[in-house]
Design a protein around this motif. Structure first.
Motif, PDB file in Angstrom:
ATOM      1  N   HIS A   1     -36.114  38.397 -10.447  1.00  0.00           N
ATOM      2  CA  HIS A   1     -36.605  39.658 -10.992  1.00  0.00           C
ATOM      3  C   HIS A   1     -37.472  39.404 -12.222  1.00  0.00           C
ATOM      4  O   HIS A   1     -38.562  39.972 -12.362  1.00  0.00           O
ATOM      5  CB  HIS A   1     -35.439  40.565 -11.380  1.00  0.00           C
ATOM      6  CG  HIS A   1     -34.853  41.321 -10.238  1.00  0.00           C
ATOM      7  ND1 HIS A   1     -35.539  42.303  -9.557  1.00  0.00           N
ATOM      8  CD2 HIS A   1     -33.624  41.237  -9.645  1.00  0.00           C
ATOM      9  CE1 HIS A   1     -34.762  42.802  -8.603  1.00  0.00           C
ATOM     10  NE2 HIS A   1     -33.612  42.173  -8.629  1.00  0.00           N
TER      11      HIS A   1
ATOM     12  N   ALA B   1     -33.273  49.177 -13.501  1.00  0.00           N
ATOM     13  CA  ALA B   1     -32.208  48.288 -13.954  1.00  0.00           C
ATOM     14  C   ALA B   1     -30.986  48.280 -13.056  1.00  0.00           C
ATOM     15  O   ALA B   1     -30.325  47.253 -12.948  1.00  0.00           O
ATOM     16  CB  ALA B   1     -31.772  48.665 -15.383  1.00  0.00           C
ATOM     17  N   ALA B   2     -30.632  49.420 -12.459  1.00  0.00           N
ATOM     18  CA  ALA B   2     -29.328  49.479 -11.810  1.00  0.00           C
ATOM     19  C   ALA B   2     -29.376  50.336 -10.555  1.00  0.00           C
ATOM     20  O   ALA B   2     -30.318  51.086 -10.329  1.00  0.00           O
ATOM     21  CB  ALA B   2     -28.290  50.038 -12.788  1.00  0.00           C
TER      22      ALA B   2
ATOM     23  N   PRO C   1     -32.921  48.059  -7.673  1.00  0.00           N
ATOM     24  CA  PRO C   1     -33.293  46.659  -7.947  1.00  0.00           C
ATOM     25  C   PRO C   1     -33.380  45.805  -6.696  1.00  0.00           C
ATOM     26  O   PRO C   1     -34.299  44.998  -6.546  1.00  0.00           O
ATOM     27  CB  PRO C   1     -32.175  46.190  -8.885  1.00  0.00           C
ATOM     28  CG  PRO C   1     -31.730  47.417  -9.580  1.00  0.00           C
ATOM     29  CD  PRO C   1     -31.819  48.498  -8.538  1.00  0.00           C
TER      30      PRO C   1
ATOM     31  N   VAL D   1     -37.628  44.877 -14.249  1.00  0.00           N
ATOM     32  CA  VAL D   1     -36.329  45.228 -13.700  1.00  0.00           C
ATOM     33  C   VAL D   1     -35.284  44.406 -14.444  1.00  0.00           C
ATOM     34  O   VAL D   1     -35.246  43.186 -14.321  1.00  0.00           O
ATOM     35  CB  VAL D   1     -36.256  44.973 -12.182  1.00  0.00           C
ATOM     36  CG1 VAL D   1     -34.831  45.191 -11.674  1.00  0.00           C
ATOM     37  CG2 VAL D   1     -37.219  45.900 -11.448  1.00  0.00           C
ATOM     38  N   GLU D   2     -34.489  45.088 -15.259  1.00  0.00           N
ATOM     39  CA  GLU D   2     -33.481  44.411 -16.091  1.00  0.00           C
ATOM     40  C   GLU D   2     -32.301  44.093 -15.192  1.00  0.00           C
ATOM     41  O   GLU D   2     -31.494  44.971 -14.879  1.00  0.00           O
ATOM     42  CB  GLU D   2     -33.083  45.339 -17.244  1.00  0.00           C
ATOM     43  CG  GLU D   2     -32.190  44.665 -18.268  1.00  0.00           C
ATOM     44  CD  GLU D   2     -30.740  44.576 -17.843  1.00  0.00           C
ATOM     45  OE1 GLU D   2     -30.254  43.429 -17.688  1.00  0.00           O
ATOM     46  OE2 GLU D   2     -30.101  45.620 -17.644  1.00  0.00           O
ATOM     47  N   TYR D   3     -32.186  42.829 -14.787  1.00  0.00           N
ATOM     48  CA  TYR D   3     -31.129  42.484 -13.843  1.00  0.00           C
ATOM     49  C   TYR D   3     -30.286  41.304 -14.315  1.00  0.00           C
ATOM     50  O   TYR D   3     -29.674  40.606 -13.513  1.00  0.00           O
ATOM     51  CB  TYR D   3     -31.710  42.216 -12.454  1.00  0.00           C
ATOM     52  CG  TYR D   3     -30.785  42.685 -11.348  1.00  0.00           C
ATOM     53  CD1 TYR D   3     -30.425  44.027 -11.264  1.00  0.00           C
ATOM     54  CD2 TYR D   3     -30.249  41.803 -10.429  1.00  0.00           C
ATOM     55  CE1 TYR D   3     -29.566  44.468 -10.281  1.00  0.00           C
ATOM     56  CE2 TYR D   3     -29.392  42.238  -9.434  1.00  0.00           C
ATOM     57  CZ  TYR D   3     -29.056  43.576  -9.368  1.00  0.00           C
ATOM     58  OH  TYR D   3     -28.196  44.027  -8.393  1.00  0.00           O
TER      59      TYR D   3
ATOM     60  N   SER E   1     -28.036  44.419 -15.893  1.00  0.00           N
ATOM     61  CA  SER E   1     -28.138  45.533 -14.946  1.00  0.00           C
ATOM     62  C   SER E   1     -27.437  46.769 -15.493  1.00  0.00           C
ATOM     63  O   SER E   1     -26.487  47.282 -14.919  1.00  0.00           O
ATOM     64  CB  SER E   1     -27.550  45.148 -13.583  1.00  0.00           C
ATOM     65  OG  SER E   1     -27.793  46.173 -12.629  1.00  0.00           O
ATOM     66  N   CYS E   2     -27.945  47.241 -16.609  1.00  0.00           N
ATOM     67  CA  CYS E   2     -27.266  48.281 -17.368  1.00  0.00           C
ATOM     68  C   CYS E   2     -27.749  49.678 -16.992  1.00  0.00           C
ATOM     69  O   CYS E   2     -28.918  50.019 -17.213  1.00  0.00           O
ATOM     70  CB  CYS E   2     -27.490  48.048 -18.867  1.00  0.00           C
ATOM     71  SG  CYS E   2     -26.597  49.184 -19.914  1.00  0.00           S
TER      72      CYS E   2
ATOM     73  N   SER F   1     -27.909  56.793 -13.160  1.00  0.00           N
ATOM     74  CA  SER F   1     -28.380  56.291 -14.455  1.00  0.00           C
ATOM     75  C   SER F   1     -28.936  57.415 -15.324  1.00  0.00           C
ATOM     76  O   SER F   1     -28.750  57.424 -16.540  1.00  0.00           O
ATOM     77  CB  SER F   1     -29.463  55.221 -14.251  1.00  0.00           C
ATOM     78  OG  SER F   1     -28.891  53.967 -13.987  1.00  0.00           O
TER      79      SER F   1
END
Length: 622
Positions: free
Chosen positions: A265, A416-417, A421, A438-440, A443-444, A472
């Protein structure tokens, strides 16, 4: 110079700069905050005084949630390749502990943020004060000690003069490419307002040079020797490629050698999706092309990746019994993973060194041809997944496909979640390394909207698109108000499917029958949350927060809405309902989530049989 500790800190932060490759910029461009007792008379007064007197240039930004402000700061740092870091201040007690989740996200993702939580009185005269934790184990324990395990550096300032070494140490960690993450300086409220005679030199302009370590010649020679023996090598490109700005070097290296490039990611876009060597995401939500090549790879060159379980498909994706790893990473922790040949260096400098030393070597023509065949086959699958035709509600994959086509190469997509993703790693076609956030790592849930604020502040010349599901959104949508207040144009795609699509699907695969994953009334007969849909109108909620809202019911309406949102000059929310049950893109790998070994439920018993079979393919890479 006689100043309060807070006034001195503001003046100090305004004079810190970072430098890499000859480019200098403000290290701390501003401070996020929410004031309350604990910081309103300390940092609040100091920031006001700085503005009114002009003694320090440190802009203040008002957040609506303390966790959200840290997410905004982390997204800003990510967009700026970790060369800038916002400060975040919060009031005593719950205001400060609200930042702990944000701190964990920043540290897990190795993104620099400076956290300034207010703390209890250092003098302890009025103990216990409002919102104070009384701990029987010691009088020096406060709730802010919870920051210690999620911070890369932690200090509590109980005397003003302690700020001198602490502030310098904080800047060192923020600018360290290996050790960066959340840096926490806990500030007792009485100490913030206490005066001290500060040395003038504390406030001088300081430039923190962000290092680019070169690979050791001996380590480089060992890595090259391994690569030269490879018949089916594979590159795994992670976030380190992007943070080091080594995308061009990676593309040139791949073109010269013919080694296919899979990405994580964090590394997506480092090699454009249609590059001859690109094979897409790898691992649990990876493409069939990348995972097929991973299965047969004899040498894996990991560049700037930390090899999460999603990247390795929980240690099942690299199936060759003789596979070996070469890990190019600035962090020894990551370079050593999987018993690899360690190449500890800046990703960009390491790629350049590998390119120079391997000049003239390349994979065989048959392997190049297989790479392209696999990639072309996968791209045809993507086309099929995103083609409209599902109903009555659009599939999420159709919405993502329509959005991908509607955006420009430099537009940034954030997520992110949830289920998105996985769909994004499989289906999203990125050409720009900064166009995919994509914060993985953590994964908040709740990161998305707040990250839109920080990303837009970091890249005002790009359209920023936040992808967020109803789960989210309901956890943290407050920063829409911040977008409106700051005049930021952010596009929010709000996907409403009345529940947790990702966890619902996972629950079903584990034999738990989507228990507790839908947003519905409790049924009075079954006792479960499987009654009628709740009468929730998230579009109306977004409008109440100040956003322009466009409702879309079909893929065509959605495409028209995105065009209108891009034409708008203010924050716009595009609301679309999708099918909670998919369909999902085709999977080619596994993820280890344990299933109950014994159960009275037939669904769980069957799931355990499947799980046991998958566990047999798992291995340590030794």
């Amino acid at each position: 110079m006689r100043l309060t500790m807070a006034q001195a800190l503001v003046r100090f932060l305004a004079n810190q700069y970072s430098e890499r490759d000859g480019v200098e910029q403000r290290l701390v461009p501003g401070m996020w905050g929410i004031f309350g007792h604990g910081n309103v008379a300390g940092l609040g007064q100091a920031l006001l005084q700085a503005v009114r007197t002009g003694e320090a240039d440190l802009p203040y930004y008002l957040a609506r949630n303390e966790q959200g402000q840290v997410h905004a700061a982390a997204a800003f740092a990510k967009m700026r390749n970790r060369l800038q870091a916002f400060a975040c201040t919060a009031s005593t007690g719950p205001g400060s502990t609200n930042m702990i989740t944000g701190a964990a996200l920043a540290t897990t993702n190795r993104l620099p943020v400076l956290l300034l939580p207010s703390d209890m009185f250092a003098t302890r005269y009025p103990d216990p004060v409002l919102q104070q934790l009384e701990d029987t184990r010691g009088g020096d324990v406060t709730v802010n000690d919870a920051f210690r395990p999620v911070s890369k550096y932690f200090d509590r300032i109980t005397r003003p003069e302690q700020m001198i070494p602490a502030a310098l140490a904080a800047m060192r960690v923020l600018t360290d490419p290996v050790e960066t993450g959340a840096v926490t300086l806990a500030l007792p409220q009485d100490v913030q307002a206490e005066a001290y005679d500060w040395p003038e030199d504390f406030f001088r302009r300081r430039v923190w040079h962000v290092r680019r370590p070169a690979p050791e010649p001996e380590a480089l020679a060992r890595a090259v020797e391994l690569l030269r023996t490879a018949r089916s090598p594979l590159i795994v490109a992670g976030g380190g490629v992007v943070y080091s700005e080594g995308e061009r070097e990676l593309r040139a290296f791949a073109e010269m050698t013919g080694i296919p490039v899979a990405d994580t990611h964090a590394g997506k876009g480092a090699v454009p999706w249609d590059h001859p060597c690109a094979v897409g995401g790898i691992g649990s939500t990876g493409t069939s092309a990348a995972n097929a090549l991973a299965a047969g790879a004899d040498v894996v060159l990991g560049i700037g990746t930390r090899y999460s379980d999603f990247t390795t498909a929980s240690h099942t994706v690299f199936k060759n019994p003789d596979v070996t790893f070469v890990n190019l990473n600035v962090a020894p922790l990551d370079a050593a993973k999987h018993s690899a040949e360690m190449l500890v260096a800046d990703a960009k400098r390491g790629i350049v060194a590998l390119h120079r030393t391997l000049r003239g070597w390349q994979v065989g023509d048959a392997y190049r041809s297989r790479t392209r065949t696999l990639a072309d086959d996968w791209n045809r699958r993507v086309d099929a997944c995103v083609t409209p035709g599902h109903g009555p509600y659009p599939a999420q994959t159709e919405i993502l496909g329509a959005l991908n086509k509607a955006l420009c190469d430099r537009d940034v997509v954030i997520n992110a979640a949830g289920s998105m993703p996985g769909d994004l790693q499989l289906l999203w076609r990125a050409r720009d390394p900064k166009a995919y956030n994509v914060e993985y790592a953590y994964s908040c849930m709740g990161y998305e909207v707040a990250a839109g604020v920080g990303t837009k502040m970091a890249a005002p010349d790009r359209d920023v698109v936040v992808l967020v599901g109803d789960g989210s959104y309901l956890m943290m949508a407050q920063e829409i108000v911040t977008m409106v207040a700051e005049g930021l144009k952010v596009i929010i795609v709000l996907v409403q499917n009345h529940g947790f699509a990702s966890i619902g699907s996972l629950s079903e695969s584990l034999g738990s029958q989507r228990f507790g994953t839908s947003y519905r009334y409790r049924d009075k007969y079954s006792g479960l949350l499987d009654g009628a849909l709740l009468p929730i109108d998230l579009a109306a909620n977004a409008a109440s927060l100040g956003a322009t809202v466009i409702r879309a019911a079909t893929v065509v309406e959605f495409t028209t809405a995105i065009a209108a949102a891009k034409a708008n000059t203010t924050t716009t929310v595009v609301h679309v309902e999708t099918d909670l049950f998919g369909p999902n893109p085709p999977s080619s790998a596994w993820w280890d989530v344990p299933v109950c070994e014994v159960s009275e439920l037939e669904s769980t018993q069957k799931a355990y049989e499947t799980y046991s079979a998958a566990k047999n393919t798992q291995r340590h890479y030794l």
